[in-house]
Design an enzyme around this catalytic site. Structure first.
Site, PDB file in Angstrom:
ATOM      1  N   GLY A  53       0.837  -1.207   0.000  1.00  0.00           N
ATOM      2  CA  GLY A  53       0.000   0.000   0.000  1.00  0.00           C
ATOM      3  C   GLY A  53       0.869   1.254   0.000  1.00  0.00           C
ATOM      4  O   GLY A  53       1.888   1.304   0.681  1.00  0.00           O
ATOM      5  N   ARG A  89       0.837  -4.861  -5.185  1.00  0.00           N
ATOM      6  CA  ARG A  89       0.944  -6.018  -4.280  1.00  0.00           C
ATOM      7  C   ARG A  89       1.165  -7.218  -5.196  1.00  0.00           C
ATOM      8  O   ARG A  89       0.261  -7.599  -5.921  1.00  0.00           O
ATOM      9  CB  ARG A  89      -0.341  -6.180  -3.469  1.00  0.00           C
ATOM     10  CG  ARG A  89      -0.662  -4.986  -2.558  1.00  0.00           C
ATOM     11  CD  ARG A  89      -1.765  -5.348  -1.585  1.00  0.00           C
ATOM     12  NE  ARG A  89      -2.291  -4.192  -0.885  1.00  0.00           N
ATOM     13  CZ  ARG A  89      -1.748  -3.650   0.214  1.00  0.00           C
ATOM     14  NH1 ARG A  89      -0.628  -4.140   0.712  1.00  0.00           N
ATOM     15  NH2 ARG A  89      -2.319  -2.612   0.800  1.00  0.00           N
ATOM     16  N   ASP A  92       5.980  -4.940   5.937  1.00  0.00           N
ATOM     17  CA  ASP A  92       6.634  -6.213   6.289  1.00  0.00           C
ATOM     18  C   ASP A  92       6.573  -7.232   5.149  1.00  0.00           C
ATOM     19  O   ASP A  92       7.515  -7.990   4.942  1.00  0.00           O
ATOM     20  CB  ASP A  92       6.032  -6.789   7.577  1.00  0.00           C
ATOM     21  CG  ASP A  92       4.549  -7.050   7.444  1.00  0.00           C
ATOM     22  OD1 ASP A  92       3.806  -6.113   7.087  1.00  0.00           O
ATOM     23  OD2 ASP A  92       4.116  -8.196   7.677  1.00  0.00           O
ATOM     24  N   THR A 100       4.455   2.546   5.432  1.00  0.00           N
ATOM     25  CA  THR A 100       3.067   2.084   5.491  1.00  0.00           C
ATOM     26  C   THR A 100       2.342   2.950   6.515  1.00  0.00           C
ATOM     27  O   THR A 100       2.929   3.316   7.543  1.00  0.00           O
ATOM     28  CB  THR A 100       2.930   0.597   5.896  1.00  0.00           C
ATOM     29  OG1 THR A 100       1.583   0.367   6.365  1.00  0.00           O
ATOM     30  CG2 THR A 100       3.877   0.177   7.006  1.00  0.00           C
ATOM     31  N   ASP A 149       0.239   2.014   8.464  1.00  0.00           N
ATOM     32  CA  ASP A 149      -0.206   1.207   9.614  1.00  0.00           C
ATOM     33  C   ASP A 149       0.732   1.254  10.827  1.00  0.00           C
ATOM     34  O   ASP A 149       0.335   0.879  11.922  1.00  0.00           O
ATOM     35  CB  ASP A 149      -0.381  -0.260   9.197  1.00  0.00           C
ATOM     36  CG  ASP A 149      -1.507  -0.440   8.180  1.00  0.00           C
ATOM     37  OD1 ASP A 149      -2.241   0.526   7.937  1.00  0.00           O
ATOM     38  OD2 ASP A 149      -1.635  -1.550   7.643  1.00  0.00           O
ATOM     39  N   ASP A 208       3.125  -0.733  11.678  1.00  0.00           N
ATOM     40  CA  ASP A 208       2.993  -2.063  12.289  1.00  0.00           C
ATOM     41  C   ASP A 208       4.167  -2.989  11.968  1.00  0.00           C
ATOM     42  O   ASP A 208       4.005  -4.201  11.968  1.00  0.00           O
ATOM     43  CB  ASP A 208       1.672  -2.712  11.831  1.00  0.00           C
ATOM     44  CG  ASP A 208       1.639  -2.936  10.322  1.00  0.00           C
ATOM     45  OD1 ASP A 208       2.501  -2.387   9.610  1.00  0.00           O
ATOM     46  OD2 ASP A 208       0.755  -3.677   9.856  1.00  0.00           O
ATOM     47  N   ARG A 225      -5.787  -2.560   9.123  1.00  0.00           N
ATOM     48  CA  ARG A 225      -5.982  -4.007   9.238  1.00  0.00           C
ATOM     49  C   ARG A 225      -6.130  -4.397  10.699  1.00  0.00           C
ATOM     50  O   ARG A 225      -6.889  -3.793  11.418  1.00  0.00           O
ATOM     51  CB  ARG A 225      -4.813  -4.767   8.584  1.00  0.00           C
ATOM     52  CG  ARG A 225      -4.864  -4.764   7.099  1.00  0.00           C
ATOM     53  CD  ARG A 225      -5.578  -6.013   6.536  1.00  0.00           C
ATOM     54  NE  ARG A 225      -6.186  -5.728   5.258  1.00  0.00           N
ATOM     55  CZ  ARG A 225      -5.596  -5.813   4.069  1.00  0.00           C
ATOM     56  NH1 ARG A 225      -4.351  -6.207   4.001  1.00  0.00           N
ATOM     57  NH2 ARG A 225      -6.236  -5.527   2.971  1.00  0.00           N
TER      58      ARG A 225
HETATM   59  O1  F6P Z   1      -1.210  -0.129   3.361  1.00  0.00           O
HETATM   60  C1  F6P Z   1      -1.846  -0.525   4.522  1.00  0.00           C
HETATM   61  C2  F6P Z   1      -3.329  -0.547   4.292  1.00  0.00           C
HETATM   62  O2  F6P Z   1      -3.808   0.747   3.965  1.00  0.00           O
HETATM   63  C3  F6P Z   1      -4.122  -1.114   5.458  1.00  0.00           C
HETATM   64  O3  F6P Z   1      -4.368  -0.165   6.459  1.00  0.00           O
HETATM   65  C4  F6P Z   1      -5.355  -1.581   4.755  1.00  0.00           C
HETATM   66  O4  F6P Z   1      -5.953  -2.622   5.461  1.00  0.00           O
HETATM   67  C5  F6P Z   1      -4.836  -2.074   3.434  1.00  0.00           C
HETATM   68  O5  F6P Z   1      -3.636  -1.383   3.199  1.00  0.00           O
HETATM   69  C6  F6P Z   1      -5.771  -1.872   2.266  1.00  0.00           C
HETATM   70  O6  F6P Z   1      -5.167  -2.375   1.127  1.00  0.00           O
HETATM   71  P1  F6P Z   1      -5.720  -2.174  -0.339  1.00  0.00           P
HETATM   72  O7  F6P Z   1      -5.555  -0.734  -0.706  1.00  0.00           O
HETATM   73  O8  F6P Z   1      -4.892  -3.069  -1.176  1.00  0.00           O
HETATM   74  O9  F6P Z   1      -7.159  -2.545  -0.288  1.00  0.00           O
END
Ligand code: F6P
Length: 325
Positions: A14, A75, A106, A129, A131, A133, A175
């Site tokens: 992300g 991704r 990660d 990120t 997050d 995390d 998440r």
């Molecule tokens: O990059 C982290 C994040 O934004 C999380 O907080 C979230 O759950 C996820 O990515 C969403 O991913 P995507 O944009 O691929 O739906």
């Protein structure tokens, strides 16, 4: 020791506000040291497609204030396969890339670690990120901006919640990580924070809402971390209605938290990390992450940053509950 001439840089996973600052810092520090930086478009996916762009100082002009990433990201599930990583290492060799800088979370670092372990690729991770995390670092680029974006949104929701005497459940990203939710909860005076580690504690949420109402509050804000997929807030809404007859509105903030101009903190840390990444590569480090520890940017072995960190800070939950009486 490999003589470093060319370095590749990519963003993975992300996106997060501040990634552009890190790209700019890597590119300009590389150029200052006589290296040739190559931007790899769309992360590991672009690497596999051979999508490499030579960069110069102007390639990263006027980008540090913008959210997103000029290199784009992806991704890339395929990267979990050893054969695909072998192909990636082969492409890096063919393109004469001596070291790879990966900006991401990660999952992206696990890909980088595998490239290093299996094919001796020199890899530098920069934690990016929203997050916050990742194990091994206190901070990841984008967290501060994302929290501020969510706080601004909740402030607006508070206005209408108050006018209509309503309860709102506001779902934030992250998440299963409670970091964004807890910070936003403290900063917006939320009554309670739901984070998806255990079962939702409906009794505690209802009693916090009722306690406020009994002293004359007419609105309540509950912050909810999204969990495995967006929508946990709807579960909370249903439970509050069924168990306690409490009507709550749901607002899912979603991807607005990933965009926007990076805060000064994100710009500063990203710039320092980008600079540090190139400096450590030049100093001979082979597999590391630029980490933020106790207020300083430093570097730690990549293996320390391969897990999600358990960011649950009971004292922050305590703070939310103590200050929202
Ligand atoms: O990059 C982290 C994040 O934004 C999380 O907080 C979230 O759950 C996820 O990515 C969403 O991913 P995507 O944009 O691929 O739906």
């Amino acid at each position: 020791m490999t003589q470093i001439k060319n370095i590749g840089i990519l963003c993975s996973g992300g996106d997060s506000p501040g990634m552009n600052c890190a790209i700019r810092a890597v590119v300009r520090t590389a150029i200052n040291n006589g290296l040739q930086p190559y931007g790899i478009v769309r992360g590991y996916q672009g690497l596999l497609e051979g999508n490499f762009i030579p960069m110069n100082a102007s390639s990263v002009g006027n980008i540090l204030q913008h959210g997103g990433t000029i290199l784009q990201t992806s991704r890339c599930k395929e990267f979990h396969e050893p054969d695909i990583r072998k192909e990636a290492a082969h492409i890096l060799r063919r393109k004469k890339i001596d070291a790879l800088v990966v900006i991401g979370g990660d999952g992206s670092f696990n890909g980088a670690w595998a490239l290093h372990e299996e094919h001796k690729v020199i890899v530098a991770g920069i934690p990016g990120t929203i997050d916050n995390d990742i194990s091994g670092t206190d901070y990841t680029i984008g967290f501060d901006t994302a929290v501020q974006t969510a706080v601004d949104a909740v402030d607006k929701i508070r206005d209408t919640a108050h006018s209509h005497a309503r309860t709102f459940i506001v779902e934030v990203m992250g998440r299963r990580s409670p970091a964004i939710a807890l910070h936003v909860g403290v900063c917006t005076g939320a009554e309670n924070v739901i984070y998806p580690k255990d079962e939702i504690d409906f009794d505690s949420i209802a009693s916090d809402i009722k306690r406020g109402m009994s002293r004359g509050k007419n609105s309540s804000i509950i912050i909810c971390a999204e969990g495995n997929k967006p929508g946990l807030a709807y579960e909370a809404q249903k439970g509050l209605k069924e168990k306690f007859g409490i009507d709550a509105h749901v607002c899912i903030l979603g991807h607005i938290q990933r965009g926007g101009n990076p805060s000064a903190i994100d710009r500063f840390i990203a710039s320092k990390m980008g600079y540090r990444a190139v400096s450590e590569i030049l100093a001979g480090k082979q597999a590391f992450v630029t980490a933020y520890i106790k207020g300083e940017v430093t570097s730690v072995p990549l293996q320390e940053c391969l897990k999600k960190k358990d960011e649950y800070l009971p004292q922050n939950m305590e703070l939310v509950k103590t200050l929202s009486i």
